[in-house]
Design a protein around this motif. Structure first.
Motif, PDB file in Angstrom:
ATOM      1  N   ASP A  10       0.654  -1.186  -0.041  1.00 19.58           N
ATOM      2  CA  ASP A  10       0.000  -0.046   0.010  1.00 19.58           C
ATOM      3  C   ASP A  10       0.824   1.134  -0.020  1.00 19.58           C
ATOM      4  OD1 ASP A  10       0.918  -0.418   2.635  1.00 19.58           O
ATOM      5  OD2 ASP A  10      -1.079  -0.241   3.679  1.00 19.58           O
ATOM      6  N   LYS A  11       1.989   1.276   0.921  1.00 25.96           N
ATOM      7  CA  LYS A  11       2.766   2.655   1.012  1.00 25.96           C
ATOM      8  C   LYS A  11       3.614   2.568  -0.297  1.00 25.96           C
ATOM      9  CE  LYS A  11       5.053   5.452   4.458  1.00 25.96           C
ATOM     10  NZ  LYS A  11       5.419   5.496   5.481  1.00 25.96           N
ATOM     11  N   ILE A  12       4.093   1.488  -0.759  1.00 23.81           N
ATOM     12  CA  ILE A  12       4.895   1.541  -1.911  1.00 23.81           C
ATOM     13  C   ILE A  12       4.452   1.944  -3.127  1.00 23.81           C
ATOM     14  CG2 ILE A  12       6.344  -0.074  -3.685  1.00 23.81           C
ATOM     15  CD1 ILE A  12       7.037  -1.797  -1.066  1.00 23.81           C
ATOM     16  N   ALA A  13       3.228   1.536  -3.448  1.00 24.92           N
ATOM     17  CA  ALA A  13       2.345   1.929  -4.753  1.00 24.92           C
ATOM     18  C   ALA A  13       2.035   3.455  -4.555  1.00 24.92           C
ATOM     19  CB  ALA A  13       0.979   1.024  -4.623  1.00 24.92           C
ATOM     20  N   ALA A  14       1.614   3.831  -3.258  1.00 26.15           N
ATOM     21  CA  ALA A  14       1.441   5.328  -3.015  1.00 26.15           C
ATOM     22  C   ALA A  14       2.623   6.106  -3.070  1.00 26.15           C
ATOM     23  CB  ALA A  14       0.710   5.560  -1.766  1.00 26.15           C
ATOM     24  N   VAL A  60      -0.214  12.683   3.220  1.00 29.82           N
ATOM     25  CA  VAL A  60      -0.654  11.207   3.758  1.00 29.82           C
ATOM     26  C   VAL A  60       0.882  10.253   3.777  1.00 29.82           C
ATOM     27  CG1 VAL A  60      -1.732   9.004   2.809  1.00 29.82           C
ATOM     28  CG2 VAL A  60      -2.935  11.300   2.498  1.00 29.82           C
ATOM     29  N   LEU A  61       1.524  10.371   3.139  1.00 29.90           N
ATOM     30  CA  LEU A  61       2.723   9.656   3.068  1.00 29.90           C
ATOM     31  C   LEU A  61       3.575   9.941   4.253  1.00 29.90           C
ATOM     32  CD1 LEU A  61       3.917   9.577  -0.565  1.00 29.90           C
ATOM     33  CD2 LEU A  61       3.220   7.633   0.782  1.00 29.90           C
ATOM     34  N   VAL A  62       3.641  11.117   4.677  1.00 32.49           N
ATOM     35  CA  VAL A  62       4.338  11.479   5.795  1.00 32.49           C
ATOM     36  C   VAL A  62       3.644  11.121   7.182  1.00 32.49           C
ATOM     37  CG1 VAL A  62       5.115  13.668   6.922  1.00 32.49           C
ATOM     38  CG2 VAL A  62       5.788  13.566   4.645  1.00 32.49           C
ATOM     39  N   ILE A  63       2.320  11.364   7.250  1.00 32.25           N
ATOM     40  CA  ILE A  63       1.944  11.070   8.318  1.00 32.25           C
ATOM     41  C   ILE A  63       1.040   9.340   8.292  1.00 32.25           C
ATOM     42  CG2 ILE A  63       1.657  13.195   9.336  1.00 32.25           C
ATOM     43  CD1 ILE A  63      -1.076  13.345   8.383  1.00 32.25           C
ATOM     44  N   TRP A  64       1.502   8.810   7.584  1.00 34.46           N
ATOM     45  CA  TRP A  64       0.807   7.527   7.153  1.00 34.46           C
ATOM     46  C   TRP A  64       0.352   6.763   8.147  1.00 34.46           C
ATOM     47  CZ3 TRP A  64       0.221   5.721   1.921  1.00 34.46           C
ATOM     48  CH2 TRP A  64      -0.417   4.224   1.993  1.00 34.46           C
ATOM     49  N   ASN A  65       1.321   6.316   9.324  1.00 32.04           N
ATOM     50  CA  ASN A  65       0.867   5.395  10.218  1.00 32.04           C
ATOM     51  C   ASN A  65       0.058   6.266  11.505  1.00 32.04           C
ATOM     52  OD1 ASN A  65       2.057   3.235   9.355  1.00 32.04           O
ATOM     53  ND2 ASN A  65       4.186   3.801  10.189  1.00 32.04           N
ATOM     54  N   TRP A  72      -7.490   8.356   6.377  1.00 28.85           N
ATOM     55  CA  TRP A  72      -6.397   7.833   5.268  1.00 28.85           C
ATOM     56  C   TRP A  72      -7.304   7.285   4.015  1.00 28.85           C
ATOM     57  CZ3 TRP A  72      -6.136   3.256   2.297  1.00 28.85           C
ATOM     58  CH2 TRP A  72      -4.776   3.256   1.698  1.00 28.85           C
ATOM     59  N   TYR A  73      -8.440   6.755   4.097  1.00 30.25           N
ATOM     60  CA  TYR A  73      -9.224   6.326   2.925  1.00 30.25           C
ATOM     61  C   TYR A  73      -9.904   7.537   2.180  1.00 30.25           C
ATOM     62  CZ  TYR A  73      -9.462   1.294   3.858  1.00 30.25           C
ATOM     63  OH  TYR A  73      -8.876  -0.156   4.015  1.00 30.25           O
ATOM     64  N   VAL A  74     -10.259   8.455   3.044  1.00 31.14           N
ATOM     65  CA  VAL A  74     -10.839   9.723   2.371  1.00 31.14           C
ATOM     66  C   VAL A  74      -9.929  10.323   1.524  1.00 31.14           C
ATOM     67  CG1 VAL A  74     -11.873  12.070   2.906  1.00 31.14           C
ATOM     68  CG2 VAL A  74     -12.763   9.699   4.064  1.00 31.14           C
ATOM     69  N   ALA A  75      -8.588  10.610   2.210  1.00 28.85           N
ATOM     70  CA  ALA A  75      -7.734  11.465   1.519  1.00 28.85           C
ATOM     71  C   ALA A  75      -7.250  10.667   0.483  1.00 28.85           C
ATOM     72  CB  ALA A  75      -6.521  11.533   2.541  1.00 28.85           C
ATOM     73  N   MET A  76      -6.952   9.469   0.351  1.00 27.38           N
ATOM     74  CA  MET A  76      -6.569   8.740  -0.832  1.00 27.38           C
ATOM     75  C   MET A  76      -7.728   8.670  -1.724  1.00 27.38           C
ATOM     76  SD  MET A  76      -3.485   7.617  -0.489  1.00 27.38           S
ATOM     77  CE  MET A  76      -3.208   6.193  -1.551  1.00 27.38           C
ATOM     78  N   LEU A  77      -8.805   8.627  -1.582  1.00 33.76           N
ATOM     79  CA  LEU A  77      -9.927   8.596  -2.649  1.00 33.76           C
ATOM     80  C   LEU A  77      -9.846  10.014  -3.079  1.00 33.76           C
ATOM     81  CD1 LEU A  77     -12.587   6.580  -0.726  1.00 33.76           C
ATOM     82  CD2 LEU A  77     -11.651   5.855  -2.891  1.00 33.76           C
ATOM     83  N   ILE A  78      -9.733  11.130  -2.391  1.00 38.20           N
ATOM     84  CA  ILE A  78      -9.793  12.441  -2.948  1.00 38.20           C
ATOM     85  C   ILE A  78      -8.508  12.373  -3.897  1.00 38.20           C
ATOM     86  CG2 ILE A  78      -8.836  14.825  -2.102  1.00 38.20           C
ATOM     87  CD1 ILE A  78     -10.928  14.473   0.417  1.00 38.20           C
ATOM     88  N   VAL A  79      -7.505  12.150  -3.453  1.00 41.61           N
ATOM     89  CA  VAL A  79      -6.188  12.072  -4.198  1.00 41.61           C
ATOM     90  C   VAL A  79      -6.490  11.428  -5.675  1.00 41.61           C
ATOM     91  CG1 VAL A  79      -3.958  11.553  -4.738  1.00 41.61           C
ATOM     92  CG2 VAL A  79      -4.534  12.795  -2.320  1.00 41.61           C
TER      93      VAL A  79
END
Length: 169
Positions: A10-14, A60-65, A72-79
């Motif tokens: 998940d993090k590698i793909a992002a 999102v990547l910086v504050i991933w965990n 996280w889901y909302v931010a990734m869906l927006i991006v």
């Protein structure tokens, strides 16, 4: 063992989507600054996805965990939605360049009446239907559509891997 391999996917793909996006916008800016290409109105509008989407993806990547999973889901869906829009804009612009459909009248029309005194202050204006550069038959708008689509796929892989990883926990 398969779950441990999927976990960082998940993090590698992002992260790969972010790197691809940064390279794309830097190439667009370099083609303007160093290559002398003048962006049209649609070119500039296509860049907005990178200006809005990449900082959000970086956050999102910086504050991933530390992000709650819902955020996280909302931010990734927006991006992802931003780069779906970028894919559409790149394909639309490439279609305008190929003459498949008309572009906006602001950058493919005749223009407005002009005062001859203003001729000394002219800056180059490139029509949205004018291709300044092609590589392997594709313009930069076409490449933007492909890069944006690749980013959407990578972000989708990231979201899917996150969902798969959460089901196993």
């Amino acid at each position: 063992m398969a779950a441990s391999r999927l976990q960082p996917l998940d993090k590698i793909a992002a992260g790969a989507a972010f790197v691809l996006g940064v390279l794309a916008i830097l190439l667009a800016l370099a083609s303007q600054v160093f290559g002398g290409l003048v962006p049209c109105e649609l070119c500039l509008e296509q860049r907005l996805a990178y200006y809005y989407g990449l900082p959000l993806l970086l956050a999102v990547l910086v504050i991933w965990n530390r992000l709650p999973l819902t955020v996280w889901y909302v931010a990734m869906l927006i991006v992802t939605a931003i780069f779906v829009w970028s894919t559409y804009m790149g394909a639309y612009h490439a279609g305008v360049e190929w003459g498949f459909w008309p572009g906006p009248t602001a950058c493919t029309g005749i223009g407005e009446a002009m005062d001859f005194n203003a001729l000394s202050n002219l800056t180059p204006v490139i029509g949205c239907d004018v291709v300044q550069f092609r590589f392997l038959g594709l313009s930069l708008a076409g490449y933007n559509a492909l890069v944006s689509l690749a980013m959407v796929v990578l972000l989708g892989i990231s979201i899917a891997a996150q969902m798969r990883g959460r089901k196993r926990d």
